[in-house]
Every structure is written in structure tokens, then in C-alpha cells.
Design a protein around this motif. Sequence first.
Motif, PDB file in Angstrom:
ATOM      1  N   CYS A 128     -36.489  26.559  57.704  1.00 54.38           N
ATOM      2  CA  CYS A 128     -35.108  26.918  57.345  1.00 54.38           C
ATOM      3  C   CYS A 128     -35.032  27.713  56.044  1.00 54.38           C
ATOM      4  O   CYS A 128     -34.011  28.318  55.748  1.00 54.38           O
ATOM      5  CB  CYS A 128     -34.258  25.657  57.220  1.00 54.38           C
ATOM      6  SG  CYS A 128     -34.715  24.629  55.810  1.00 54.38           S
ATOM      7  N   LEU A 161     -34.750  28.447  47.786  1.00 50.39           N
ATOM      8  CA  LEU A 161     -33.603  28.861  46.992  1.00 50.39           C
ATOM      9  C   LEU A 161     -33.701  28.492  45.515  1.00 50.39           C
ATOM     10  O   LEU A 161     -33.175  29.195  44.662  1.00 50.39           O
ATOM     11  CB  LEU A 161     -32.311  28.305  47.597  1.00 50.39           C
ATOM     12  CG  LEU A 161     -32.024  28.775  49.024  1.00 50.39           C
ATOM     13  CD1 LEU A 161     -30.777  28.119  49.575  1.00 50.39           C
ATOM     14  CD2 LEU A 161     -31.901  30.293  49.082  1.00 50.39           C
ATOM     15  N   GLY A 214     -33.531  36.455  56.876  1.00 53.58           N
ATOM     16  CA  GLY A 214     -33.631  35.003  56.772  1.00 53.58           C
ATOM     17  C   GLY A 214     -34.147  34.356  58.046  1.00 53.58           C
ATOM     18  O   GLY A 214     -34.333  33.141  58.097  1.00 53.58           O
ATOM     19  N   PHE A 265     -31.188  36.537  50.064  1.00 55.13           N
ATOM     20  CA  PHE A 265     -30.311  35.567  50.719  1.00 55.13           C
ATOM     21  C   PHE A 265     -28.941  35.634  50.044  1.00 55.13           C
ATOM     22  O   PHE A 265     -28.862  35.800  48.814  1.00 55.13           O
ATOM     23  CB  PHE A 265     -30.843  34.140  50.552  1.00 55.13           C
ATOM     24  CG  PHE A 265     -32.202  33.895  51.147  1.00 55.13           C
ATOM     25  CD1 PHE A 265     -32.499  34.303  52.439  1.00 55.13           C
ATOM     26  CD2 PHE A 265     -33.179  33.219  50.428  1.00 55.13           C
ATOM     27  CE1 PHE A 265     -33.752  34.050  52.997  1.00 55.13           C
ATOM     28  CE2 PHE A 265     -34.434  32.969  50.983  1.00 55.13           C
ATOM     29  CZ  PHE A 265     -34.720  33.392  52.259  1.00 55.13           C
ATOM     30  N   HIS A 277     -27.122  33.299  49.309  1.00 54.74           N
ATOM     31  CA  HIS A 277     -27.044  32.259  48.281  1.00 54.74           C
ATOM     32  C   HIS A 277     -27.646  32.754  46.967  1.00 54.74           C
ATOM     33  O   HIS A 277     -27.103  32.512  45.892  1.00 54.74           O
ATOM     34  CB  HIS A 277     -27.768  30.990  48.745  1.00 54.74           C
ATOM     35  CG  HIS A 277     -27.805  29.945  47.673  1.00 54.74           C
ATOM     36  ND1 HIS A 277     -26.734  29.122  47.417  1.00 54.74           N
ATOM     37  CD2 HIS A 277     -28.752  29.626  46.749  1.00 54.74           C
ATOM     38  CE1 HIS A 277     -27.034  28.321  46.410  1.00 54.74           C
ATOM     39  NE2 HIS A 277     -28.248  28.609  45.980  1.00 54.74           N
ATOM     40  N   SER A 278     -28.787  33.445  47.056  1.00 54.98           N
ATOM     41  CA  SER A 278     -29.427  33.933  45.829  1.00 54.98           C
ATOM     42  C   SER A 278     -28.547  34.985  45.161  1.00 54.98           C
ATOM     43  O   SER A 278     -28.482  35.064  43.932  1.00 54.98           O
ATOM     44  CB  SER A 278     -30.798  34.526  46.145  1.00 54.98           C
ATOM     45  OG  SER A 278     -31.575  33.588  46.842  1.00 54.98           O
ATOM     46  N   MET A 295     -26.725  29.547  53.896  1.00 55.89           N
ATOM     47  CA  MET A 295     -27.220  30.059  52.620  1.00 55.89           C
ATOM     48  C   MET A 295     -28.413  30.980  52.735  1.00 55.89           C
ATOM     49  O   MET A 295     -28.669  31.780  51.853  1.00 55.89           O
ATOM     50  CB  MET A 295     -27.638  28.880  51.741  1.00 55.89           C
ATOM     51  CG  MET A 295     -26.516  27.983  51.353  1.00 55.89           C
ATOM     52  SD  MET A 295     -26.916  27.010  49.899  1.00 55.89           S
ATOM     53  CE  MET A 295     -27.858  25.683  50.592  1.00 55.89           C
ATOM     54  N   THR A 296     -29.200  30.853  53.812  1.00 58.69           N
ATOM     55  CA  THR A 296     -30.410  31.656  53.877  1.00 58.69           C
ATOM     56  C   THR A 296     -30.278  32.859  54.822  1.00 58.69           C
ATOM     57  O   THR A 296     -31.277  33.426  55.242  1.00 58.69           O
ATOM     58  CB  THR A 296     -31.631  30.799  54.273  1.00 58.69           C
ATOM     59  OG1 THR A 296     -31.298  30.062  55.446  1.00 58.69           O
ATOM     60  CG2 THR A 296     -32.009  29.839  53.176  1.00 58.69           C
ATOM     61  N   VAL A 328     -22.359  26.383  48.976  1.00 53.98           N
ATOM     62  CA  VAL A 328     -23.364  25.317  48.986  1.00 53.98           C
ATOM     63  C   VAL A 328     -22.863  24.154  49.839  1.00 53.98           C
ATOM     64  O   VAL A 328     -23.584  23.626  50.688  1.00 53.98           O
ATOM     65  CB  VAL A 328     -23.648  24.827  47.548  1.00 53.98           C
ATOM     66  CG1 VAL A 328     -24.637  23.673  47.572  1.00 53.98           C
ATOM     67  CG2 VAL A 328     -24.173  25.955  46.700  1.00 53.98           C
ATOM     68  N   TRP A 384     -26.443  22.674  57.692  1.00 53.75           N
ATOM     69  CA  TRP A 384     -27.842  22.341  57.925  1.00 53.75           C
ATOM     70  C   TRP A 384     -28.035  20.870  58.255  1.00 53.75           C
ATOM     71  O   TRP A 384     -28.862  20.499  59.076  1.00 53.75           O
ATOM     72  CB  TRP A 384     -28.707  22.704  56.708  1.00 53.75           C
ATOM     73  CG  TRP A 384     -29.138  24.126  56.759  1.00 53.75           C
ATOM     74  CD1 TRP A 384     -28.725  25.124  55.938  1.00 53.75           C
ATOM     75  CD2 TRP A 384     -30.042  24.731  57.681  1.00 53.75           C
ATOM     76  NE1 TRP A 384     -29.310  26.301  56.292  1.00 53.75           N
ATOM     77  CE2 TRP A 384     -30.128  26.092  57.354  1.00 53.75           C
ATOM     78  CE3 TRP A 384     -30.790  24.251  58.754  1.00 53.75           C
ATOM     79  CZ2 TRP A 384     -30.933  26.979  58.061  1.00 53.75           C
ATOM     80  CZ3 TRP A 384     -31.592  25.142  59.464  1.00 53.75           C
ATOM     81  CH2 TRP A 384     -31.660  26.495  59.107  1.00 53.75           C
TER      82      TRP A 384
END
Lengths: 313, 522
Positions: A15, A20, B106, B147, B149-150, B169-170, B364, B371
Motif C-alpha cells: 500500500c 509517507l 502509487g 503522492f 499526501h507528500s 494518500m498514496t 489523513v 485503508w
Amino acid sequence: MMPLRSRTYTACSGCSLCLLSCPVWRNTHDIRLTPHGRAKAMQHGATAIDLAESLDSCTLCGACEPACPESIDLVGMVTGLRGELALQREATPPFDGVLPAPTGNISPPTMLIAEQSMSDNPGLLRSIIEQLGGDVAVSVSSDSGTDISIALSDGLPIPAERLEHFLAPLRTTLRVIVADGRLFYALKNWLHGVTIASLGEALSALPQVRSKLSDGDLYVIESVAFHRDHERLISHYDSLRLASGCSMNLDLQRMAVPTTASARAHGREFVEEQVRWILQGRAPTRIVVEDLADIPAFQRVADVPVIHVGALL
Amino acid sequence: MDIPVIDIGNLPADPVAPDALLGIKRQQTNPKRWNEPVWADFATALTAAGVELIEQKFVTGTFATDAGGTAYGLPHGVVIAKDAAQISTLMSTAQRYRVPVTVRGGGLTTEGESVAFGGVLLDMTGMSRVLSIDAANLTVRTQAGIFWHSLAEVLRRENLDYLSAPLNMTSSVGGTIGVGGIDVNSARLGCSADQAIALQVVTPTGEIVECSDTQNTALFERMILGYGQFGVITEATLKVRPYQPIAMHYFYYTSLATAIEDLQMLDANDASDYSGILTMMDKVVNLLVAFDSDEREAAFKVDWLHRLRGHGELGISLRMGLYYALRPWRMREALYLRERKNTLFPEFRRPEHTRSGKMTDRTVVFSRAVWKHWGSRQMVIPDLATSSEKFIDATLKGNAVCKKYFRYYTLYCVGIKLRPEHTAHYEMSCIPPDAVTRAYGCEFEPMMGDLNAEDCYSRDTLQSFKNEIYDIGVGIGASYYRFGGMMKGYIRRVFGDEVVDRHLAMKRKADPNMILNRDVVF
Ligand code: SF4
Ligand code: SF4
């Protein structure tokens, strides 16, 4: 119920969530050097030798573990493989057979295991002891367990006699406060019936310490212990953040961004890059660190006072 | 010859609908593996040109499948993206030797679109740096493998946020621009792909081209929502906005249709900043509404709140209690719902992500919930994208299919605002051709257990389920977010031969040897 983080690489779904907050990923963007890369490689037959560069690169900061939805023991996976690697590399164990001198007065209810560098800084050590209640409340272990910490990081076996020598005095106390994050988690497994706290948590829980923090401060959490007990410590530090208004080295997932200064995995440039990332977009007037090794790391990059949380009073 | 009697043991029910494949010929859903002798010469040439090609099995194996987990394939070699020049060398060399290149961000495709069935796998996450932020003009320039998220991590340090991004997020920026990217604010801000202002692209023949609405517009049109067929996105300039914590409200329905009507009513009147539906089967339908500012929230309370027909948490609990009290034979379902509520609801209210009653890190919170609590680690999420008018019909039909196949499932519905000036971008994409100002999407996701668990389904069951959902799309004239890879058999049926042939001609021109993301769409 399955105990936390008991699963192995076979459970990895790919995943990428472990990437992260990983400092190695952040600096390299090379999936081979991440838990995802290692777990998937092992699913496809990789051995410790195949993964040598990846294993060496891990700082053991533990930020990947709370993120992993499959509860894989990602740090244990690295240290286990490092152990296999060490056998093949014929690495020298960190034990010289000489046992540290026994700790003198162990009657106080709390035992502090300070790092070697802290013992070299008697002023700071005294201040920490005073904050934790003085000599009647705290005794300092003469055994910093540095060799044990190194063995844990490298996945090396710890001689039974050495381990017993380290643990015996700790069993006689009610509470152990430990500065080294790697020892923190191991002690939780080794000592039952004794409360184990990281030095950062113990100090930052004190009202007199909390009152000395303010919104200009950047508070730098020691990442190894924090991630090993993340679910519990996240509320501890969140309440500290709320009460004091200080900022912290936390990312959006509430993982602690490590400087990696106390890890032996990377050089100065890597550490400075991490420090710059922690500081990006922040303009603290003071930096308060839990890990002594973070002081020089921040001093090299930041232009503001950098102190240990034990020196706040 | 004695044929032994085989005990079927505990094999789970496999409800393959006999009519699931009616409209579509049974076909090999994974493409044939490319395996040509020219690989060795290609590898030598690429390495000589200074591009690291990783051929170890344990590295190629890292990319053996995608988030869908139903397509498996191995590349011959992996290239970790470094910069546009390196990718340019890769593409021109691959074109010369006719070696397929599959691009992966991703890896969150579900139909094997980012799985390489031979050839090169280009891992774009190697290009994950934010290049510059223009806070005055509210834009960011980033490498496209990053990503979301990053990207959010970096933007937040400047008190900025992206506009809309997938809940996951990815997901990578480049991959999302290629297919869409739906957020709970898409009804207001559009899909993620529409946030891109400019792109740096490496074409299938290796040219490095900057494109936008004003520069190389034809390429830009095909890169946005183009399913990665016309180039590799290496950098993107995106719109950003000031960061705001959000105030969340949840309304619970027992009727899917009523909840969708209320969702569409809010969207049509611009009554909220965020809106979407997440369900536990069709039993508990959660309409989520959120606001960036106190003013917008206050206006909603005055003008729209009284028009919503959903209930609060207590109201829905009482209703469900009564419903199951009268149906004791469905107690297992009731317990499942209660257990799910107890694990899921606290996730949305984690104190470290909440300040003064507002959610501080929605990406998040939602992504963790996705997930940990949605579907399984294997994402099987067929979807339908329709015009506003057709959406209730499509969702109800899809819901009926879910019921037929699975004990537990979840739906995710959200609106997508369209940009009239981007109509050309939408051709042969997830945006349905008859949608005017807003489209709607619904994802249908079975809740699956681990291997050997009761809610574990075979690949054939899952494929039949997807086919049945997609058949609804053909019947009502919809589109899909995921029409490539294993679902590409539907492309001609939904888009029509004229459109597909025109795009195929463009693809052949841009990619003479059809090497880039081969077999994904064409
Ligand atoms: S322990 Fe730290 S450095 Fe090692 S893989 Fe996990 S996050 Fe990365
Ligand atoms: S977070 Fe865990 S399951 Fe996900 S890729 Fe990393 S190791 Fe694998």
C-alpha cells in the motif's frame, strides 16, 4: 486478537503507507530502501545479502510502523535481517566481556538510564534528576546499556550474562526512565511489572516543564520511543501541544520527523536535510529537544537557542 | 476409469451471475505477456545511455500487482524515475527497440493498468519532489510521481492545501491527472485533473514538452484524463488554496435515493464546501457535509439544514434498533453494522486531528479510514459516472448488483463539477458525454475478508460483479472512472467506435510502436 505488529513481510499488501513518513524515502525516493520495497522483495525471494544496502540505510526511527495497516513488525524485520547480514559479514559484536560497575544506591523508586553522552554532561544530568524529584526519587543506572542498544539495532545476540547484569537492578525498581529509544521498547518486553517511560515523556509530563514551553518553541520529540508506543504517546504530546502552544516535529500523520542524528545509518548531510525539513515553514525562537544528539544537529542549521528538555528549568 | 468424488468442503458461495457476461464476449482480461528477444539489446542500449535498469527478480516482483490485486504481471526490468531527461532516453530507446513501457505512480489502479506484463516498469515515485511554491499566485510546481499526501505535507508548511485529491494518500499526482481524482469537494472544485494548469510531459517518442491550456494545447487535452496514453507526466503546475480546517456534519438516511436527492440539492445550490455519501450497504447511508468557514456553515444552517431529510446519530440508531428488532433473523447484519459503527466513527473524530471541533487533516483521516475500514487490502471498486439526471437510477441499479453478490459492501458517491472550457479534455474519459455542469460518480466496493474468510471471493466472482456494474453503464449511457486494463472490453461499447477510432489514430501517431502503457486502453 493478534498482538500488535506481530505480522511479517508476507502480510505486506504494497500500500506504500509506510513510505509517507520514512526519512530514507524522503531523501532517496527509492522504493528499494523502504519497508514496502523490503517486504515485497522478500515475498519474491530476496535474502539479507540482497537487501544489504536497504538494511544499512534504515535509521530504525520506527515512523513506518504505526502507519502500516497490516501491523507488520517493520523494525523487527530490519533488525532480524541485519542479524543475518552480520553473520555473513562476520561482524564484531559490541560486547567486550567487561561488565559495567554495579549501580550504587538503588533504593529510590525510579531508575534513570541515561545515555553515555548525558553522563558526560553532569550539569544537565543533575538538572534532569532534580526535575524528576531529586536523589530521593531517582537513581542513575551506572549501566547505560549502550552495547545492548547497539546489539538491538544490529540484530546481534546479547549474551545472557550481560543482559542479566543490565536488567537485575532494574527489576528492583518501580519505574525505569530511559533516554535511549531503542532500549525503551526492549525494556517494555523484558521487564514486566515495572513501568517504563522514555525520558522525553517523563520530563514533558511534568507541570513545571510544561509551563516553560510556549508558542515560540519547537519541541522535538525523540522518534524511536515515540513510534514504538505511538497510540498512547500521541495523546500525551497532543495535550502538551495544546497546553503550551509549541509546535512539534510532527507530520500530518502525527509521526515524529526524526533528525536521525543518533542513528548511525547516515552522514551529516542527510541529518541536515532532515533538520531543514523539520524547520521548513517554521520560525521558532527556541528549539527544545528530547534527544541530546539533536542539539548539534539543529545548531548547525538553525540560528536560535537549542536546549535539551531537561535544561528547561 | 474411476473418477473420485470430490468433497466441495467449505468453498464459499460463488454467485457468478449467469447473465453477467451477456453483452460482452468472455475474453482474456490480462494481456499476453510481452517477451521478445530484443530485450537483451534494449537493456544494453539503455544502460549504455546511462539509465539504470533493475532486473533483479525481487525488485521486478515488487511491482507484480496493483491495488486491485486481481491482475498479476512481471516487468523484465524496472526504471526508477529520476528526471525528464532520463525518461526521455528511456522512451526513445524503448521506441527504437519496440519495448513496452508501463508507467506506475502509487500503483492504485484496480484493473492492472499499472501492472507491466513484460517490458519496462517505470516507477514514477522516484520523482517526488516539490519544486516551487508560488504563494502569491496560489500555485505549486511539483514532480509528478509525488503522492498527494507528500504534496500536502509540503503545502501545509506554507499554510496551503491542494484543491481536490483522491481520498487515498498514496495516489500520485501524475497518475491522478491521467484519470480524474475525486474528492469530497469535487462537486464544488472539480476533479483533481482539472486543477492542473500546466504539465511537463515526455512523449512516447521521447520529446520533453511543456503543455497547458495555452501552450501545446492538443497534447494538454490528451494528457488530462487521457489514461496515460499520450505521454509521461513528469512535472505539474497545480492550483492550491489557503489551508482551512473543516467543520464536518453527518446526516444518516435509510433510503439511498433520498440521500442522493439531498446531496444533489446541496450541490446544485452550492450549499456546502464538501459533500459526499458513504454507506454501510444500503442500510445506513451517511451524507457528509462540511465547510471551510464559519460563515458558510452558518448560512447552511439557516438556509438548507431544515431541508435535509437525514437523521442524527441517535435518530438513526433508534431507527436501526427498531428495524432489526422486528427482523431478529437479521441479527448478524445488525451486529456487523454496530461493530462497524464502533470502529469507524471514532476514526473520524480522532482528537489529534481535531481542533475546536474542526477536522484539521481531512486527507489523513479519510485515507486512514479508507485503508483500515473500507473494502479490503484488495480494492475492487467498479464505478459508474453519470450525468446528474441519471445518477439515482445508476446507483440504485448498482446497489442491487452489490446486494446480489456480497453480504457486506459500501458505496461512495460524489459530485464532480465540470469546466466548460475543458470539454475537449473530457472526451473518452471518466466524464460522461451527456453531463453538463456536474457529473456524479458512485463506487461500489465489496467488503472482503482475508483469504479463507467467509467473505473472500474468487477472481471470477469479482470480475462478474464488475461486469454487471459496467453493463448498467452501457445500458444507461454512463462512463467509468476505471475503464482501462481488465475493463477495456467496455471502451467501444460506452464511447462508440467513432470516438475510439479517432483516439486510436491519435495514439498511433504519437506512439508509433504503441509502447506506452500498452494494452491498457487500446
Ligand atoms: S524505521 Fe524509519 S528509516 Fe527505517 S524504514 Fe521505518 S521509517 Fe524508514
Ligand atoms: S505500510 Fe505495511 S503493508 Fe503497506 S507497503 Fe508498507 S509494509 Fe507493506
